[in-house]
Design a protein around this motif. Structure first.
Motif, PDB file in Angstrom:
ATOM      1  N   ARG A  45       0.842  -1.159   0.121  1.00  0.00           N
ATOM      2  CA  ARG A  45      -0.202  -0.051  -0.054  1.00  0.00           C
ATOM      3  C   ARG A  45       1.193   1.462   0.166  1.00  0.00           C
ATOM      4  O   ARG A  45       1.868   1.361   0.712  1.00  0.00           O
ATOM      5  CB  ARG A  45      -0.659   0.050   0.466  1.00  0.00           C
ATOM      6  N   ASP A  46       0.596   2.465  -0.546  1.00  0.00           N
ATOM      7  CA  ASP A  46       1.027   3.614  -0.387  1.00  0.00           C
ATOM      8  C   ASP A  46       0.900   4.266   0.617  1.00  0.00           C
ATOM      9  O   ASP A  46       1.133   5.301   0.652  1.00  0.00           O
ATOM     10  CB  ASP A  46       1.204   4.265  -2.128  1.00  0.00           C
ATOM     11  N   GLY A  47      -0.293   4.514   0.812  1.00  0.00           N
ATOM     12  CA  GLY A  47      -1.170   5.545   1.758  1.00  0.00           C
ATOM     13  C   GLY A  47      -2.101   6.583   1.214  1.00  0.00           C
ATOM     14  O   GLY A  47      -2.384   7.399   1.777  1.00  0.00           O
ATOM     15  N   SER A  48      -2.067   5.678   0.000  1.00  0.00           N
ATOM     16  CA  SER A  48      -2.872   7.299  -0.855  1.00  0.00           C
ATOM     17  C   SER A  48      -4.109   7.530  -0.024  1.00  0.00           C
ATOM     18  O   SER A  48      -4.615   8.798   0.138  1.00  0.00           O
ATOM     19  CB  SER A  48      -2.761   6.786  -1.542  1.00  0.00           C
ATOM     20  N   LEU A  49      -5.068   6.116   0.631  1.00  0.00           N
ATOM     21  CA  LEU A  49      -6.906   6.478   1.090  1.00  0.00           C
ATOM     22  C   LEU A  49      -6.077   6.864   2.204  1.00  0.00           C
ATOM     23  O   LEU A  49      -7.295   7.745   2.296  1.00  0.00           O
ATOM     24  CB  LEU A  49      -7.133   5.131   0.893  1.00  0.00           C
ATOM     25  N   GLY A  50      -5.282   6.518   2.893  1.00  0.00           N
ATOM     26  CA  GLY A  50      -5.148   7.375   4.191  1.00  0.00           C
ATOM     27  C   GLY A  50      -5.144   9.243   4.391  1.00  0.00           C
ATOM     28  O   GLY A  50      -5.440   9.665   4.718  1.00  0.00           O
ATOM     29  N   TRP A  51      -4.525   9.754   3.314  1.00  0.00           N
ATOM     30  CA  TRP A  51      -4.239  10.985   2.949  1.00  0.00           C
ATOM     31  C   TRP A  51      -5.201  11.232   2.232  1.00  0.00           C
ATOM     32  O   TRP A  51      -5.493  12.310   2.725  1.00  0.00           O
ATOM     33  CB  TRP A  51      -3.324  10.933   2.259  1.00  0.00           C
ATOM     34  N   LEU A  52      -6.145  10.636   1.272  1.00  0.00           N
ATOM     35  CA  LEU A  52      -7.711  11.207   1.431  1.00  0.00           C
ATOM     36  C   LEU A  52      -8.457  11.562   2.357  1.00  0.00           C
ATOM     37  O   LEU A  52      -8.789  12.783   2.181  1.00  0.00           O
ATOM     38  CB  LEU A  52      -7.810  10.502  -0.211  1.00  0.00           C
ATOM     39  N   ALA A  53      -8.723  10.580   2.798  1.00  0.00           N
ATOM     40  CA  ALA A  53      -9.950  10.667   4.147  1.00  0.00           C
ATOM     41  C   ALA A  53      -9.157  11.862   5.126  1.00  0.00           C
ATOM     42  O   ALA A  53     -10.143  11.766   5.718  1.00  0.00           O
ATOM     43  CB  ALA A  53      -9.640   9.270   5.155  1.00  0.00           C
ATOM     44  N   ALA A  54      -7.598  11.564   5.620  1.00  0.00           N
ATOM     45  CA  ALA A  54      -6.996  12.789   6.151  1.00  0.00           C
ATOM     46  C   ALA A  54      -7.618  14.140   5.553  1.00  0.00           C
ATOM     47  O   ALA A  54      -8.029  15.522   6.376  1.00  0.00           O
ATOM     48  CB  ALA A  54      -5.682  12.727   6.243  1.00  0.00           C
ATOM     49  N   ILE A  55      -7.868  14.530   4.683  1.00  0.00           N
ATOM     50  CA  ILE A  55      -8.087  15.755   3.851  1.00  0.00           C
ATOM     51  C   ILE A  55      -9.774  16.335   4.203  1.00  0.00           C
ATOM     52  O   ILE A  55      -9.637  17.099   3.555  1.00  0.00           O
ATOM     53  CB  ILE A  55      -7.953  15.897   1.786  1.00  0.00           C
ATOM     54  N   THR A  56      -9.607  15.055   4.005  1.00  0.00           N
ATOM     55  CA  THR A  56     -11.204  14.998   3.861  1.00  0.00           C
ATOM     56  C   THR A  56     -11.902  15.673   5.406  1.00  0.00           C
ATOM     57  O   THR A  56     -13.120  16.425   5.907  1.00  0.00           O
ATOM     58  CB  THR A  56     -12.141  13.894   3.796  1.00  0.00           C
ATOM     59  N   GLY A 312      -3.839  10.620   8.390  1.00  0.00           N
ATOM     60  CA  GLY A 312      -2.243  10.666   7.801  1.00  0.00           C
ATOM     61  C   GLY A 312      -0.982  10.143   8.677  1.00  0.00           C
ATOM     62  O   GLY A 312      -0.092   9.399   7.598  1.00  0.00           O
ATOM     63  N   LEU A 313      -1.384   9.738   9.486  1.00  0.00           N
ATOM     64  CA  LEU A 313       0.427   8.984  10.330  1.00  0.00           C
ATOM     65  C   LEU A 313      -0.003   7.932  10.022  1.00  0.00           C
ATOM     66  O   LEU A 313       1.178   6.849   9.790  1.00  0.00           O
ATOM     67  CB  LEU A 313       0.299   9.049  11.424  1.00  0.00           C
ATOM     68  N   TRP A 314      -1.212   7.105   9.492  1.00  0.00           N
ATOM     69  CA  TRP A 314      -1.384   5.307   8.934  1.00  0.00           C
ATOM     70  C   TRP A 314      -0.991   5.857   7.635  1.00  0.00           C
ATOM     71  O   TRP A 314      -0.714   4.993   7.089  1.00  0.00           O
ATOM     72  CB  TRP A 314      -2.853   5.165   9.773  1.00  0.00           C
ATOM     73  N   GLY A 315      -1.570   6.770   7.206  1.00  0.00           N
ATOM     74  CA  GLY A 315      -1.591   6.567   5.223  1.00  0.00           C
ATOM     75  C   GLY A 315       0.011   6.634   5.264  1.00  0.00           C
ATOM     76  O   GLY A 315       0.858   6.372   4.387  1.00  0.00           O
ATOM     77  N   TRP A 329       4.558  16.064   5.737  1.00  0.00           N
ATOM     78  CA  TRP A 329       2.757  15.883   5.923  1.00  0.00           C
ATOM     79  C   TRP A 329       2.612  15.742   7.280  1.00  0.00           C
ATOM     80  O   TRP A 329       1.494  16.609   8.312  1.00  0.00           O
ATOM     81  CB  TRP A 329       2.818  14.846   5.626  1.00  0.00           C
ATOM     82  N   ILE A 330       4.028  15.399   7.452  1.00  0.00           N
ATOM     83  CA  ILE A 330       3.494  14.575   9.470  1.00  0.00           C
ATOM     84  C   ILE A 330       4.345  15.831  10.041  1.00  0.00           C
ATOM     85  O   ILE A 330       3.734  15.993  11.258  1.00  0.00           O
ATOM     86  CB  ILE A 330       4.746  13.670   9.926  1.00  0.00           C
TER      87      ILE A 330
END
Length: 578
Positions: A45-56, A312-315, A329-330
């Motif tokens: 995984r590249d964490g993109s879904l986590g960052w998408l949720a963080a942006i939301t 964001g940490l998870w992603g 981002w961190i």
């Protein structure tokens, strides 16, 4: 959309479908490349879904979501009542005994006795005829209101006639800007005759302010009765014919119905309305206050900021043993983390500063709310309580001011206690408690706190103490009146809690751990000198210092705001002067 304080920020959500498409496209490309390289196993995984949720979550946080009920400073206890009394000439009609106004006063006094059973209740008196006039401002000294009622006479408000709308306007203004927990009520005493026809105009303002009007109708509704003219036994005449006045109930009934009050057709005899107050008047006012009090919703954006940080940490967490990626981002989320804790923007210092600004602008109710919030945020601090007491003093809530000053006194250092002792003396003086005032002034004078500020406070305390001693002496001439201008010449200038800045002071005072320059409005000072530590001048909105002291003494201690003329003015039978 009242869930969000800044709903305009939600337009950023339109970018989410584009970002989601970009994430899906990237995922498909990685799978294709993974397969073309002949790699086995599962694609990392590249964490993109986590960052998408963080942006939301961050977008939602920008919109400042709010729900639930926040911490609201409680309203002070008590019930505010304005006695709105018709003093037009028709209230002198003798169909009631001794006359209509006499019945109104006796009935109003029974309500004042009921008010006195609960601490914190305040009363004001407004008389009206062709216009409205404030006879006694809101005060906890119910004896002042009772005496003002007893001084009312038919025809003592000029111009004559009856303009109920003008009386209602003055009554609404009499409440001021500080609410009480038990609500606001107008008790209208009149025979219902109205010549101006403007009484429907204030109804909207009454509703918005949550003011309940109870109408007490006095007089004979069936037959007209002559009106005294003030010129011997001759009745009042209009265009050569005697005036016959009878009770009209239409305005009474409409005002009571539109504001949720009661219509009481009292008739021709006074009645003890204490029971009505306990069973009807007080409960209705309390319910109305609870219904209109604004609900202060709690800020919930810290929840979304904290969630975005976690996502964001998870992603960014590596699939294998490497340390966190996307360090930029961190760092950004780390800077946002303090927002998640909430309350950084709502510190006691911030509330005190806001309160001081409102105080300087003359918005004492707003200042009090800010200071009370500061007390919640800093429960062990002396300064918030000291400031709240100064605001209470300006709102003429002297008993509440003494309570807050006493609380501040328990938490203060020696320098601040000196100022508080002085302020307590001035507040007791405003209440007419001369013995307590002298005791507080003595405590102030006994202070050993050093510094130019303390010397100035003690000097002012000595001056005000001399004035209190003079007031405690029996008058040498019973004919002397408070209205004699010469009797005011030797009074010390008014105590006032105006300025919040501090004078320059010596090193010992600058080390005071309980204060910072300019963080309190200060004790009530004689205005011939600068305020408590303020090098600037008194704000124009503060009014005349001597006038404030005179008002406190006359309205509170001497139990009256002004003495009406008991002699009826001459009449003119060409205009409706009843």
């Amino acid at each position: 959309m009242d869930v969000f304080a800044q709903p305009q920020s939600l337009w950023l959500l339109v970018t989410l479908p584009l970002l989601l498409a970009w994430v899906v496209r990237g995922l498909l490309r990685r799978k294709r490349d993974w397969a073309s390289l002949g790699q086995g196993g599962r694609l990392r995984r590249d964490g993109s879904l986590g960052w998408l949720a963080a942006i939301t979550c961050l977008i939602l946080a920008l919109a400042q979501p709010r729900w639930g009920r926040g911490t609201i400073p409680p309203l002070p206890p008590g019930h505010d009542i304005v006695f709105l009394v018709d003093t037009s000439r028709s209230m002198g009609a003798e169909d009631a005994v001794p006359n209509r106004l006499g019945v109104a006063i006796e009935t109003a006094e029974s309500l004042i006795r009921a008010l006195g059973e609960n601490p914190g209740n305040r009363a004001a008196v407004v008389a009206f005829a062709g216009r409205g006039r404030l006879r006694c401002p809101l005060t906890e000294n119910l004896g002042a209101a009772a005496e003002s009622l007893r001084e009312l006479r038919p025809g003592d408000v000029q111009p004559g006639g009856t303009d109920l709308g003008a009386g209602l306007d003055v009554a609404i203004d009499a409440f001021g800007d500080q609410d009480r927990a038990e609500g606001r009520t107008i008790l209208l005493f009149s025979d219902g005759e109205d010549h101006a026809g403007t009484w429907t105009t204030p109804i909207k303002d009454l509703r918005l302010a949550g003011i309940v009007v109870h109408s007490i109708a006095i007089g004979d509704p069936a037959h007209g009765h002559t009106v005294p003219s003030g010129r011997g036994a001759a009745p009042l005449a209009y265009r050569g014919a005697p005036v016959l006045s009878k009770r009209e109930d239409r305005a009474f009934e409409t005002l009571a119905r539109e504001t949720g009050g009661a219509f009481v057709p009292l008739g021709l005899a006074s009645v003890d309305l204490g029971r009505l107050y306990q069973k009807r008047i007080a409960p209705i006012a309390r319910l109305k206050r609870e219904a209109i009090r604004p609900s202060e919703k709690s800020e919930r954006f810290p929840i979304f900021v904290a969630t975005a940080l976690g996502l964001g940490l998870w992603g960014s967490w590596p699939s294998r043993g490497r340390w966190l990626r996307s360090r930029r981002w961190i760092i950004i989320l780390g800077l946002l983390a303090p927002l998640g804790a909430g309350g950084g923007h709502d510190s006691a210092a911030a509330r005190i500063e806001h309160g001081r600004s409102a105080y300087a602008a003359g918005h004492f109710g707003e200042a009090l709310t800010a200071f009370e919030r500061a007390i919640v945020l800093d429960p062990r601090g002396a300064i918030p309580r000291y400031n709240a007491a100064a605001a209470l003093y300006r709102l003429q809530r002297y008993s509440d001011a003494i309570t807050r000053y006493s609380e501040a006194h328990e938490r203060a250092d020696a320098s601040l206690r000196t100022k508080i002792d002085f302020a307590l003396g001035n507040t007791a003086l405003a209440l007419g408690d001369l013995t307590a005032a002298l005791g507080h002034y003595d405590d102030c004078l006994a202070s050993t706190a050093r510094g130019s500020v303390m010397d100035a406070v003690r000097s002012d305390a000595a001056a005000n103490r001399r004035f209190a001693v003079e007031q405690a002496k029996p008058p040498s001439n019973p004919s002397d009146s408070k209205d004699d201008p010469s009797s005011k010449a030797d009074r010390p200038q008014s105590p006032k809690p105006d300025e919040g800045e501090d004078r320059s002071q010596d090193d010992s005072e600058s080390k005071n751990p309980n204060r910072a320059d300019g963080d309190q409005p200060g004790p009530h000072r004689p205005s011939g000198k600068q305020g408590p530590g303020g090098s600037g001048s008194t704000p124009p909105s503060a009014g005349s210092p001597e006038g404030r002291l005179n008002a406190a003494l006359e309205n509170i201690r001497e139990a009256r705001s002004r003495r009406p003329d008991e002699t009826l003015p001459p009449t003119d039978d060409q205009r409706m002067d009843w």
